[in-house]
Design a protein around this motif. Structure first.
Motif, mmCIF file in Angstrom:
data_model
loop_
_atom_site.group_PDB
_atom_site.id
_atom_site.type_symbol
_atom_site.label_atom_id
_atom_site.label_comp_id
_atom_site.label_asym_id
_atom_site.label_seq_id
_atom_site.Cartn_x
_atom_site.Cartn_y
_atom_site.Cartn_z
ATOM 1 N N ILE B 47 0.834 -1.188 0.000
ATOM 2 C CA ILE B 47 0.000 0.000 0.000
ATOM 3 C C ILE B 47 0.877 1.249 0.000
ATOM 4 O O ILE B 47 2.014 1.212 0.451
ATOM 5 N N GLN B 48 0.325 2.347 -0.528
ATOM 6 C CA GLN B 48 1.013 3.627 -0.564
ATOM 7 C C GLN B 48 0.114 4.717 -0.007
ATOM 8 O O GLN B 48 -1.093 4.754 -0.294
ATOM 9 N N TYR B 49 0.719 5.634 0.753
ATOM 10 C CA TYR B 49 0.031 6.828 1.214
ATOM 11 C C TYR B 49 0.783 8.058 0.735
ATOM 12 O O TYR B 49 2.008 8.041 0.589
ATOM 13 N N TYR B 50 0.024 9.089 0.468
ATOM 14 C CA TYR B 50 0.612 10.369 0.097
ATOM 15 C C TYR B 50 -0.052 11.450 0.942
ATOM 16 O O TYR B 50 -1.253 11.662 0.830
ATOM 17 N N ASN B 51 0.735 12.081 1.769
ATOM 18 C CA ASN B 51 0.267 13.187 2.601
ATOM 19 C C ASN B 51 -1.033 12.840 3.344
ATOM 20 O O ASN B 51 -1.960 13.638 3.374
ATOM 21 N N GLY B 52 -1.051 11.637 3.888
ATOM 22 C CA GLY B 52 -2.184 11.230 4.706
ATOM 23 C C GLY B 52 -3.292 10.495 3.982
ATOM 24 O O GLY B 52 -4.179 9.921 4.621
ATOM 25 N N GLU B 53 -3.240 10.498 2.660
ATOM 26 C CA GLU B 53 -4.312 9.859 1.898
ATOM 27 C C GLU B 53 -3.800 8.575 1.237
ATOM 28 O O GLU B 53 -2.676 8.543 0.721
ATOM 29 N N GLU B 54 -4.643 7.561 1.197
ATOM 30 C CA GLU B 54 -4.275 6.338 0.481
ATOM 31 C C GLU B 54 -4.188 6.646 -1.001
ATOM 32 O O GLU B 54 -5.108 7.199 -1.592
ATOM 33 N N ARG B 55 -3.052 6.256 -1.621
ATOM 34 C CA ARG B 55 -2.845 6.579 -3.034
ATOM 35 C C ARG B 55 -2.925 5.345 -3.926
ATOM 36 O O ARG B 55 -3.435 5.410 -5.037
ATOM 37 N N ALA B 56 -2.410 4.234 -3.451
ATOM 38 C CA ALA B 56 -2.430 3.009 -4.267
ATOM 39 C C ALA B 56 -2.451 1.798 -3.350
ATOM 40 O O ALA B 56 -1.937 1.843 -2.234
ATOM 41 N N LYS B 57 -3.073 0.750 -3.846
ATOM 42 C CA LYS B 57 -3.187 -0.474 -3.075
ATOM 43 C C LYS B 57 -2.703 -1.638 -3.914
ATOM 44 O O LYS B 57 -3.044 -1.737 -5.090
#
Lengths: 112, 112
Positions: B47-57
């Motif tokens: 999983i990836q987060y960007y600035n607090g938001e989920e970006r990719a799973k």
């Protein structure tokens, strides 16, 4: 230390020789490629990257070659040293769509 | 030193339990990624987060969850643990999409 990927392909080279590690990628839309080095007990360490608008990029003792026609990437290490012994991973990304996808890795063993 | 800090380094727990892995990204990096590395699967994106938001799973199980906090550190929660969850869990951070990921030294999870 921790052993990673006990069944990885292994490349053995003599100290001082040049090493060439190859990687085939599958996604023709990939446009960003990276090589990582992973030593026992550590996380992957960035070595060099290349974008699809280039076919060659050089760093300190390392060169990455990209052949988009056959979807092939290689890492050349000049004058290989014992400290280069590690597992090497290539990784690819399709801009804006997917995070880095890693290959299976190649174990480089340097013979002193 | 990549600048990415992961704690704890080792975790040993029993099946059915829940654990939390923690990651502090490099200063200034807004993106945090979690990868799982096992002997037979290589590095798998979770999983990836960007600035607090989920970006990719990626291939993240429903028993696993993650979050990124306002101070940009991230936690990966693994619950109802199974023997097959034993692996190295890596956190990485990057400045922006399609730039090198910088990895921490991982958390070694052993489920008994």
């Amino acid at each position: 230390g921790e052993s990673v990927g006990l069944h990885l392909p292994t490349l053995s080279v003599q100290e001082g020789d040049n090493s060439i590690i190859n990687c085939a990628y599958s996604n023709s839309a990939s446009d960003y490629f990276i090589w990582y080095k992973q030593e026992s007990g550590k996380g992957p360490q960035f070595i060099i990257d290349i974008r699809s608008n280039m076919d060659k990029r050089q760093g300190q003792r390392v060169t990455v070659l990209l052949n988009k026609t056959v979807k092939h990437l290689s890492l050349q290490i000049a004058a290989t040293q014992p400290g280069d012994s590690a597992v090497y991973f290539c990784a690819e990304s399709d801009s804006g769509n997917t995070p880095l996808v890693f290959g299976k890795g190649t174990r480089l063993s340097v013979i002193a | 030193d990549s600048g990415v800090t992961q704690t704890p380094k080792h975790l040993i727990t029993a099946t059915g339990q829940r654990v939390t892995l923690r990651c502090s990204p490099r200063s200034g990096d807004l993106s945090v990624y979690w990868y799982q590395q096992s002997l037979d699967q290589g590095l798998q994106f979770l999983i990836q987060y960007y600035n607090g938001e989920e970006r990719a799973k990626g291939n993240i199980l429903e028993r696993f969850s993650a979050q990124q906090f306002p101070d940009l550190h991230s936690e990966l929660n693994l619950s109802s643990l199974e023997l097959g969850d034993s692996a190295l869990y890596f956190c990485a951070s990057s400045e922006q999409y399609n730039s090198p990921l910088h990895f921490g030294n991982g958390t070694r999870l052993t489920v008994t």
